[in-house]
Design an enzyme around this catalytic site. Sequence first.
Site, PDB file in Angstrom:
ATOM      1  N   HIS A 235       0.811  -1.230   0.000  1.00  0.00           N
ATOM      2  CA  HIS A 235       0.000   0.000   0.000  1.00  0.00           C
ATOM      3  C   HIS A 235       0.844   1.281   0.000  1.00  0.00           C
ATOM      4  CE1 HIS A 235      -3.611  -2.295   0.471  1.00  0.00           C
ATOM      5  NE2 HIS A 235      -3.322  -2.727   1.677  1.00  0.00           N
TER       6      HIS A 235
ATOM      7  N   ASP B  23      -2.793 -10.890  -2.120  1.00  0.00           N
ATOM      8  CA  ASP B  23      -3.358 -10.317  -0.896  1.00  0.00           C
ATOM      9  C   ASP B  23      -4.813  -9.906  -1.180  1.00  0.00           C
ATOM     10  OD1 ASP B  23      -2.155  -8.794   1.822  1.00  0.00           O
ATOM     11  OD2 ASP B  23      -3.904  -7.787   0.949  1.00  0.00           O
TER      12      ASP B  23
ATOM     13  N   ASP C 263      -4.721 -12.776   3.785  1.00  0.00           N
ATOM     14  CA  ASP C 263      -5.949 -12.230   4.365  1.00  0.00           C
ATOM     15  C   ASP C 263      -7.184 -12.496   3.505  1.00  0.00           C
ATOM     16  OD1 ASP C 263      -4.771 -10.522   2.532  1.00  0.00           O
ATOM     17  OD2 ASP C 263      -4.729  -8.783   3.870  1.00  0.00           O
TER      18      ASP C 263
ATOM     19  N   HIS D  68      -6.338  -7.347  -0.359  1.00  0.00           N
ATOM     20  CA  HIS D  68      -6.441  -5.919  -0.663  1.00  0.00           C
ATOM     21  C   HIS D  68      -5.673  -5.601  -1.947  1.00  0.00           C
ATOM     22  CE1 HIS D  68      -6.805  -6.252   3.798  1.00  0.00           C
ATOM     23  NE2 HIS D  68      -7.824  -5.443   3.568  1.00  0.00           N
TER      24      HIS D  68
HETATM   25 ZN    ZN Z   1      -4.117  -7.170   2.821  1.00  0.00          ZN
END
Ligand code: ZN
Length: 315
Positions: A121, A158, A241, A160
Amino acid sequence: MLGFTHPACLEHDTGAGHPECPERLGAVLEAVHEAFPDLEWIEAPRATRGQLLRVHDPELLASVLSAPLLGTTRLDPDTAVSPGSPEAALRAVGAGIAATEAVLHGETDVAFCAVRPPGHHATRDAAMGFCLFDNIAVAAAHALDRFGLARVAIVDFDVHHGNGTQAIFDHEPRVLYLSSHQSDLYPWTGAGNERGAGNIVNALLPAGAGSEAFRRAWQEILLPALDAFGPQLLLISAGFDGDRRDPLAQLALGPDDFGWLTGELSRLAARHAQGRIVSMLEGGYDLHALREGSVAHVAALLAGDPTDRAAAAPR
Ligand SMILES: [Zn+2]
């Protein structure tokens, strides 16, 4: 196969109750050590300023590296730094650099970096979403600049979207960025129409999606794009996740799904990249899911590495 980590990565203190806690890395290391006792581990060096500046602004280096002497301060509402954070961040990036060098110098075919803070991120100029520096982006930039590679793929499973990695490379055709992620979830980027210079491919999965939807997205959209690109090096943003037990997301994946995808990636790397893979830990916030996911991932990496000395099957 080689593992890369550093004890300093356990000293990045995000504050009480924060999901991105040191116990995450402890769980991964313990589980992988137990399952693969013969795996060789190397202590990650510190990334250098020059390596970081390939993808980050000097202002971000200054803010991450000027951590508080006591307690924690926040760089964004989710992202804390403590006295141990600068060293942890430098070692996390350094693991990816050292792993990339080991693989490109032919010392090993496959490397797994068990590090934190995670990275995908962090943007060129901002720490966000638990990430201080974009570990995998610095590794990719090192492969381009130091080794002159023309095609580096970053595969991000991931749950995200790796907004930082995408933004850093969205005008860099030598890097292909592929991501599957849950829609309507932090950081709310990664729509299917975000294509960069034609080098970005995003596949969104609705909340509740499980194995079938995940595997179909990879088989029909993402793996064919990777095959067509023909990477000389495959980097993996390995976040666990997407597991059904994860408290921060709502997909219904399990360890077998991460193992399956890793196996597919190993075959692709064997076909195009002389088997060269560097995987870096990203997210995953349920400790049981992290343990099982990372073991399934490492088992598949080992199984795909024909030169490996360690047994491929978990003990
Ligand atoms: Zn994540």
